[in-house]
Design a protein around this motif. Structure first.
Motif, mmCIF file in Angstrom:
data_model
loop_
_atom_site.group_PDB
_atom_site.id
_atom_site.type_symbol
_atom_site.label_atom_id
_atom_site.label_comp_id
_atom_site.label_asym_id
_atom_site.label_seq_id
_atom_site.Cartn_x
_atom_site.Cartn_y
_atom_site.Cartn_z
ATOM 1 N N ARG A 58 37.363 -13.336 -36.292
ATOM 2 C CA ARG A 58 37.493 -11.884 -36.159
ATOM 3 C C ARG A 58 36.236 -11.131 -36.575
ATOM 4 N NH1 ARG A 58 43.653 -10.307 -38.106
ATOM 5 N NH2 ARG A 58 44.744 -11.502 -36.495
ATOM 6 N N ILE A 59 35.438 -11.726 -37.442
ATOM 7 C CA ILE A 59 34.213 -11.045 -37.892
ATOM 8 C C ILE A 59 32.981 -11.683 -37.277
ATOM 9 C CG2 ILE A 59 32.766 -10.511 -39.881
ATOM 10 C CD1 ILE A 59 35.231 -10.169 -41.550
ATOM 11 N N LEU A 60 32.814 -13.001 -37.475
ATOM 12 C CA LEU A 60 31.601 -13.654 -36.995
ATOM 13 C C LEU A 60 31.593 -13.815 -35.481
ATOM 14 C CD1 LEU A 60 31.047 -16.366 -39.754
ATOM 15 C CD2 LEU A 60 30.368 -13.962 -39.676
ATOM 16 N N GLY A 61 32.737 -13.629 -34.848
ATOM 17 C CA GLY A 61 32.762 -13.641 -33.390
ATOM 18 C C GLY A 61 32.313 -12.335 -32.780
ATOM 19 N N ALA A 62 32.164 -11.308 -33.633
ATOM 20 C CA ALA A 62 31.788 -9.985 -33.124
ATOM 21 C C ALA A 62 30.382 -9.569 -33.540
ATOM 22 C CB ALA A 62 32.791 -8.937 -33.613
ATOM 23 N N VAL A 63 29.811 -10.230 -34.542
ATOM 24 C CA VAL A 63 28.475 -9.857 -35.025
ATOM 25 C C VAL A 63 27.502 -10.994 -34.744
ATOM 26 C CG1 VAL A 63 29.471 -8.416 -36.835
ATOM 27 C CG2 VAL A 63 28.899 -10.796 -37.338
ATOM 28 N N VAL A 147 29.810 3.493 -23.810
ATOM 29 C CA VAL A 147 29.905 2.801 -25.089
ATOM 30 C C VAL A 147 31.322 2.271 -25.292
ATOM 31 C CG1 VAL A 147 30.444 4.947 -26.324
ATOM 32 C CG2 VAL A 147 29.516 3.013 -27.598
ATOM 33 N N ILE A 148 31.412 1.130 -25.939
ATOM 34 C CA ILE A 148 32.708 0.555 -26.326
ATOM 35 C C ILE A 148 32.763 0.561 -27.847
ATOM 36 C CG2 ILE A 148 34.135 -1.519 -26.353
ATOM 37 C CD1 ILE A 148 33.177 -2.130 -23.563
ATOM 38 N N LEU A 149 33.804 1.163 -28.395
ATOM 39 C CA LEU A 149 33.929 1.374 -29.836
ATOM 40 C C LEU A 149 34.985 0.462 -30.446
ATOM 41 C CD1 LEU A 149 34.005 5.292 -29.890
ATOM 42 C CD2 LEU A 149 32.018 3.832 -30.297
ATOM 43 N N GLY A 150 34.830 0.192 -31.752
ATOM 44 C CA GLY A 150 35.884 -0.460 -32.509
ATOM 45 C C GLY A 150 37.070 0.470 -32.660
ATOM 46 N N ALA A 151 38.267 -0.102 -32.764
ATOM 47 C CA ALA A 151 39.484 0.720 -32.773
ATOM 48 C C ALA A 151 39.513 1.687 -33.948
ATOM 49 C CB ALA A 151 40.710 -0.193 -32.806
ATOM 50 N N GLU A 152 39.139 1.217 -35.129
ATOM 51 C CA GLU A 152 39.167 2.080 -36.307
ATOM 52 C C GLU A 152 38.125 3.182 -36.201
ATOM 53 O OE1 GLU A 152 40.673 3.637 -39.614
ATOM 54 O OE2 GLU A 152 41.493 1.894 -38.546
ATOM 55 N N LEU A 153 36.959 2.856 -35.643
ATOM 56 C CA LEU A 153 35.919 3.862 -35.445
ATOM 57 C C LEU A 153 36.380 4.918 -34.445
ATOM 58 C CD1 LEU A 153 33.047 4.851 -36.022
ATOM 59 C CD2 LEU A 153 32.226 3.288 -34.237
ATOM 60 N N ALA A 154 37.052 4.467 -33.376
ATOM 61 C CA ALA A 154 37.575 5.415 -32.380
ATOM 62 C C ALA A 154 38.620 6.333 -32.994
ATOM 63 C CB ALA A 154 38.158 4.640 -31.193
ATOM 64 N N GLY A 191 35.725 2.083 -23.502
ATOM 65 C CA GLY A 191 36.775 1.160 -23.929
ATOM 66 C C GLY A 191 36.826 1.062 -25.436
ATOM 67 N N VAL A 192 37.873 0.417 -25.911
ATOM 68 C CA VAL A 192 38.096 0.234 -27.347
ATOM 69 C C VAL A 192 38.484 -1.221 -27.583
ATOM 70 C CG1 VAL A 192 39.478 0.918 -29.343
ATOM 71 C CG2 VAL A 192 38.851 2.623 -27.622
ATOM 72 N N PHE A 193 37.874 -1.848 -28.593
ATOM 73 C CA PHE A 193 38.245 -3.228 -28.937
ATOM 74 C C PHE A 193 38.854 -3.259 -30.338
ATOM 75 C CE2 PHE A 193 33.970 -2.916 -30.706
ATOM 76 C CZ PHE A 193 34.099 -3.526 -31.944
ATOM 77 N N GLU A 194 39.661 -4.257 -30.584
ATOM 78 C CA GLU A 194 40.290 -4.405 -31.903
ATOM 79 C C GLU A 194 40.291 -5.878 -32.292
ATOM 80 O OE1 GLU A 194 43.997 -2.624 -34.464
ATOM 81 O OE2 GLU A 194 44.160 -2.675 -32.281
ATOM 82 N N MET A 195 39.523 -6.210 -33.343
ATOM 83 C CA MET A 195 39.440 -7.578 -33.843
ATOM 84 C C MET A 195 40.375 -7.807 -35.024
ATOM 85 S SD MET A 195 37.184 -9.090 -31.931
ATOM 86 C CE MET A 195 36.659 -10.530 -32.838
ATOM 87 N N GLY A 196 40.950 -6.723 -35.559
ATOM 88 C CA GLY A 196 41.835 -6.870 -36.710
ATOM 89 C C GLY A 196 41.082 -7.127 -37.995
ATOM 90 N N SER A 197 39.851 -6.637 -38.098
ATOM 91 C CA SER A 197 39.043 -6.817 -39.304
ATOM 92 C C SER A 197 38.182 -5.578 -39.518
ATOM 93 C CB SER A 197 38.162 -8.061 -39.187
ATOM 94 O OG SER A 197 37.206 -7.905 -38.154
#
Length: 407
Positions: A58-63, A147-154, A191-197
């Protein structure tokens, strides 16, 4: 040393009805302690492994897991990407660009790490592309400023796909008579993505070309390459090999610079939990000492008779070490069986009992690793074998003449 004879006598002693009821109680207590300790260690270790693996996804797959930086443009970067992708342990490499920025909407403002990517190259490598809703990474087209944002940022910005936001970058600042002016552009939320982290509150993705324009960099230049690894924890080991692939001086950074403290805390917690549960096994294992010492006292006459018939010191030690080890093996096998069954059915059991540890509808992450299970088995066997040494030595030091004086 006649091992078969020592095993036979030790097995007979182990099977025989013990005259000392207290010794029997201590033996049962030690076996039960090993069972519970091993089972608890397997369950807790598996849950901690699952948590660590979930964080990795959830974290290292996104950074960026490992990033190569060059002061000048990387010449012929497509061939360099192909070369890096063929290294063992590397899933792939892609051009990258990033900047720390302020993100502003009509109702709020927040901070974000903005990554410029080529969607067609990232699609099979970046885990975030699988977690997008209300949009798609294919919407990131050069020149469209999307731009595609993280869910919490959105949620912080109170925006949805189709809304406009302003991104202000600290790179590409222009100095004017009125002072420094940050580079800024309007982007449309695609769009919006959500990794749950926690990355959901800090990450944003734009097209690589749009990021270069935002940062006022020369179009088409690539100064960073990000690598995706089979195991992100090997980033530090792989860095020298990656640097060696470049003819010009380059530097590397990896995920530890930003998220190393989090995974360090998880590792420390896992190690401390394992240590605490190992102490339970140690206490149970050294209860074997008490039981065996009592057995030695009960069997002093038998040992003296056996030694007068030619049994060696090593044989006597073997008898009591085997007797203690048989108790340990029973506890170990039972503990491994119970621990493995609990681990494999942990979520089913908690649901049947109505226990919700992470909240309604969420399952505990569980990952049972064979290598860790092997270490638990080997460590327990070594610990219990060491516990049998003192009683065995005490039995071996029995003097037949003194023991049989009043018989």
């Amino acid at each position: 040393m006649n091992l078969s004879l020592s095993f036979y006598i030790g097995y007979r002693y182990w099977r025989s009805r013990k005259a000392n009821a207290f010794a029997s109680f201590i033996t049962i207590f030690s076996v039960s302690g090993i069972l519970l300790g091993v089972a608890a260690l397997i369950v807790v270790s598996s849950v901690m492994n699952g948590l660590e693996n979930q964080l990795k996804q959830r974290i290292l797959g996104a950074v960026p897991q490992l990033t190569v930086h060059s002061q000048t443009a990387i010449e012929n970067w497509p061939s360099q990407v192909e070369k890096l992708s063929q290294l063992p342990g590397v899933q792939g490499a892609t051009p990258s660009i990033s900047t720390q920025a302020m993100v502003q909407s009509p109702s709020n403002i927040g901070a974000a790490q903005v990554y410029g990517i080529y969607p067609e190259q990232e699609k099979t490598l970046l885990n975030t592309t699988k977690r997008v809703y209300s949009g798609d990474f294919d919407a990131l087209e050069s020149g469209k400023y999307r731009v595609i944002l993280g869910a919490e940022l959105a949620r912080t910005l109170d925006v949805a796909p189709g809304d406009k936001i302003r991104i202000l970058s600290g790179d590409g600042v222009v100095y004017t008579p009125l002072g420094p002016v940050p580079s800024q552009r309007k982007f449309t939320v695609a769009g919006v993505f959500e990794m749950g982290s926690q990355v959901d509150a800090t990450l944003a993705y734009v097209h690589h070309d749009d990021a270069q324009r935002l940062m006022r960099q020369k179009a088409g230049e690539v100064k960073e390459l990000r690598l995706y690894l089979d195991d992100p924890f090997n980033a530090a080991k792989m860095a020298p090999e990656v640097v060696a692939q470049f003819a010009t001086p380059v530097t590397t950074t990896d995920w530890r610079d930003t998220y190393g403290h989090l995974f360090g805390a998880v590792k420390m917690e896992k190690n401390m939990m394992s240590l605490m549960l190992s102490l339970i096994i140690a206490v149970a294992a050294f209860n074997i000492v008490s039981a065996l010492v009592m057995m030695v006292v009960d069997k002093t006459t038998d040992v003296a008779v056996l030694k007068t018939q030619g049994l060696t010191t090593a044989n006597v030690m073997g008898i009591f070490m085997i007797q203690g080890s048989l108790n340990a093996v029973i506890g170990l096998i039972s503990g491994v069986a119970v621990g493995s069954l609990l681990t494999l059915n942990l979520n089913t059991i908690t649901q049947a009992l109505g226990i919700s540890i992470l909240g309604a509808g969420q399952n505990l992450p569980v990952q049972l690793e064979l290598s860790q299970l092997t270490w638990i088995v080997v460590g327990t066997l070594v610990m219990t074998l060491v516990a049998t040494v003192y009683p065995a030595i005490r039995a071996a030091n029995v003097q037949p003449a003194a023991a049989l004086r009043y018989e």
